[in-house]
Design a protein around this motif. Structure first.
Motif, mmCIF file in Angstrom:
data_model
loop_
_atom_site.group_PDB
_atom_site.id
_atom_site.type_symbol
_atom_site.label_atom_id
_atom_site.label_comp_id
_atom_site.label_asym_id
_atom_site.label_seq_id
_atom_site.Cartn_x
_atom_site.Cartn_y
_atom_site.Cartn_z
ATOM 1 N N ILE A 53 43.316 -7.686 -11.310
ATOM 2 C CA ILE A 53 42.354 -5.831 -10.125
ATOM 3 C C ILE A 53 41.292 -5.717 -10.713
ATOM 4 O O ILE A 53 40.337 -5.943 -9.623
ATOM 5 N N GLU A 54 40.623 -6.841 -11.099
ATOM 6 C CA GLU A 54 38.894 -7.115 -11.328
ATOM 7 C C GLU A 54 38.500 -7.897 -10.301
ATOM 8 O O GLU A 54 37.601 -7.745 -9.809
ATOM 9 N N ALA A 55 39.579 -8.750 -10.409
ATOM 10 C CA ALA A 55 39.195 -9.693 -9.275
ATOM 11 C C ALA A 55 39.581 -9.979 -7.777
ATOM 12 O O ALA A 55 39.289 -10.951 -7.011
ATOM 13 N N PHE A 56 40.298 -9.145 -7.206
ATOM 14 C CA PHE A 56 40.173 -8.126 -6.008
ATOM 15 C C PHE A 56 39.593 -8.135 -4.771
ATOM 16 O O PHE A 56 38.740 -6.507 -5.627
ATOM 17 N N ASP A 57 39.293 -8.690 -4.333
ATOM 18 C CA ASP A 57 38.168 -8.628 -2.845
ATOM 19 C C ASP A 57 38.540 -8.724 -1.751
ATOM 20 O O ASP A 57 37.642 -9.304 -1.057
ATOM 21 N N LYS A 58 39.550 -7.978 -1.281
ATOM 22 C CA LYS A 58 39.883 -8.222 0.108
ATOM 23 C C LYS A 58 39.087 -6.819 0.575
ATOM 24 O O LYS A 58 38.968 -5.698 0.088
ATOM 25 N N GLN A 59 38.631 -8.019 1.721
ATOM 26 C CA GLN A 59 37.649 -6.794 2.633
ATOM 27 C C GLN A 59 38.616 -5.201 2.887
ATOM 28 O O GLN A 59 39.597 -5.503 3.784
ATOM 29 N N ASN A 60 37.516 -4.075 2.543
ATOM 30 C CA ASN A 60 38.336 -2.645 2.560
ATOM 31 C C ASN A 60 39.928 -2.310 2.644
ATOM 32 O O ASN A 60 40.387 -1.935 2.944
#
Length: 403
Positions: free
Chosen positions: A327-334
């Protein structure tokens, strides 16, 4: 004559701390575009205009700006209060709004006739709207002398039914031979609920049958249930539903407005509202969740909101930690992960006690917290039901701080 039925705007609503004001603005912009191409004569808003009884200044501003936009289409607007609305907040600008042909009934008037709103075309009355708001315990108080809870339930039903039937009777006496449409904000038996219909208070516990409305209405425009649906009845009785998803349980609902053309029929046309935001619920093992997160794409104007439910067979603190890292690494745009939950099928009591995932009080409504408290007390079911009834009356009182 064309009539548009909507309800449950819940202006000011937040979903897991995400402000839904943009969602509502996009709905209003879409609605204005629809009205530009498809003029209507009357707009009905059947309760829960606001999400809170004491809305913020931003929510009130959004409400008034919306009314100004809609009035550009030269239609009559009729608004009734819901269980989330403060009657005094809704009715504070009543005299000014009346001058703009915007009629607000935040609470049940002392005289039933005051619920009746004639709708004219070319100076001739064509139909009558019985604008009945959410009925609070004080409206039904005369019926609350039953000794048992079951009798009180029946008393509540009969009292609500009396309000609708008496209003219809007066309409037929004062405006004979004219079509009659009711507005209501309540829970009717057979309606399909979602988790966002919180705090169903005392006036709605009863679960009205379709027969309680009587036989004098040509159409009944209901609010309170957020999933659009028709009740099984000879009279067209419809929930328009909320125009935007208000919880993840509504993520698959097709949001709609309902439009009647009274010259053709009192069966409404159902108009689909576009989707402005995706709500995604991801369930599975840690490996399955990783794959599903990787495949998410945002295809809508607003940020995608994601809930995660991890299910594993055996208790593992490592799996919980790894999920936190994912969860912390999740960086999908928008896209945003707004909530996660971990469930292990096989857990000892000790493991359950050390599990790092616990429900937060903020995840529950006041009613749900009280229900959990009731589960732990040694009382009969009837006593628990009586206590819940009393608690809901207190909630009702708290929703009216101005009094």
């Amino acid at each position: 004559m064309k009539i548009l039925h909507t309800a449950d705007w819940h202006i000011g609503k937040r979903l897991h701390k995400t402000d839904l004001s943009q969602d509502f603005d996009l709905f209003v912009n879409w609605l204005c575009n629809y009205l530009r191409e498809n003029p209507v004569d009357v707009l009905l808003i059947s309760g829960d205009v606001f999400d809170f009884s004491n809305p913020s200044s931003e929510s009130r501003s959004q409400y008034y700006k919306t009314l100004i936009k809609l009035k550009n289409f030269n239609l009559k607007i009729i608004i009734t209060g819901g269980n989330h609305d403060s009657p005094s907040v809704l009715e504070a600008p009543k005299e000014i709004l009346n001058q703009l042909d915007i009629h607000v009934i935040g609470q049940m008037p002392d005289q039933f006739e005051d619920c009746l709103i004639p709708v004219s075309s070319e100076n001739e009355i064509e139909l009558i709207i019985a604008a009945i708001p959410y009925l609070r315990s004080r409206n039904l108080q005369r019926q609350f002398d039953a000794e048992s809870y079951e009798n009180k339930q029946e008393a509540v039903k009969e009292s609500i039914a009396f309000h609708f039937q008496e209003t219809a009777k007066l309409a037929k006496e004062n405006y004979p031979n004219l079509p009659l449409i009711a507005m209501g904000h309540l829970f009717a038996t057979g309606a399909s609920l979602s988790e966002s219909e919180r705090d169903i208070q005392i006036g709605n516990l009863a679960g009205l049958e379709a027969t309680h409305f009587g036989n004098d209405y040509n159409y009944i425009a209901l609010g309170h249930i957020h999933k659009p649906q028709r009740l099984q009845a000879e009279t067209p009785i419809f929930y328009s539903g909320s125009p935007i998803p208000l919880s993840f349980s509504e993520r698959k609902n097709d949001k709609r407005i309902l439009v009647l053309d009274t010259e053709a029929s009192f069966e409404p046309e159902s108009i689909s509202i576009p989707k402005f935001r995706d709500l995604i619920l991801i369930k599975g093992t840690l490996d399955e969740i990783k794959v599903k997160l990787e495949n998410i794409e945002n295809k809508y104007p607003l940020k995608t909101l994601i809930e995660i439910e991890l299910y594993e067979a055996e208790f593992s603190a490592t799996k919980t930690y790894e999920l936190e890292q994912v969860i912390e690494a999740f960086d999908k745009q928008n896209c945003d992960i707004v909530k996660h939950k971990v469930t292990f099928k096989n857990m000892t009591e000790v493991e359950r006690g050390v599990s790092t995932v616990e429900s937060q009080v903020s995840d529950f409504t006041p009613k749900e917290v009280f229900q959990k408290k009731l589960e732990g007390i040694d009382e009969t079911e009837n006593t628990k039901l009586e206590l819940m009834s009393a608690f809901e009356e207190i909630l009702d009182e708290l929703n009216r701080p101005e009094e």
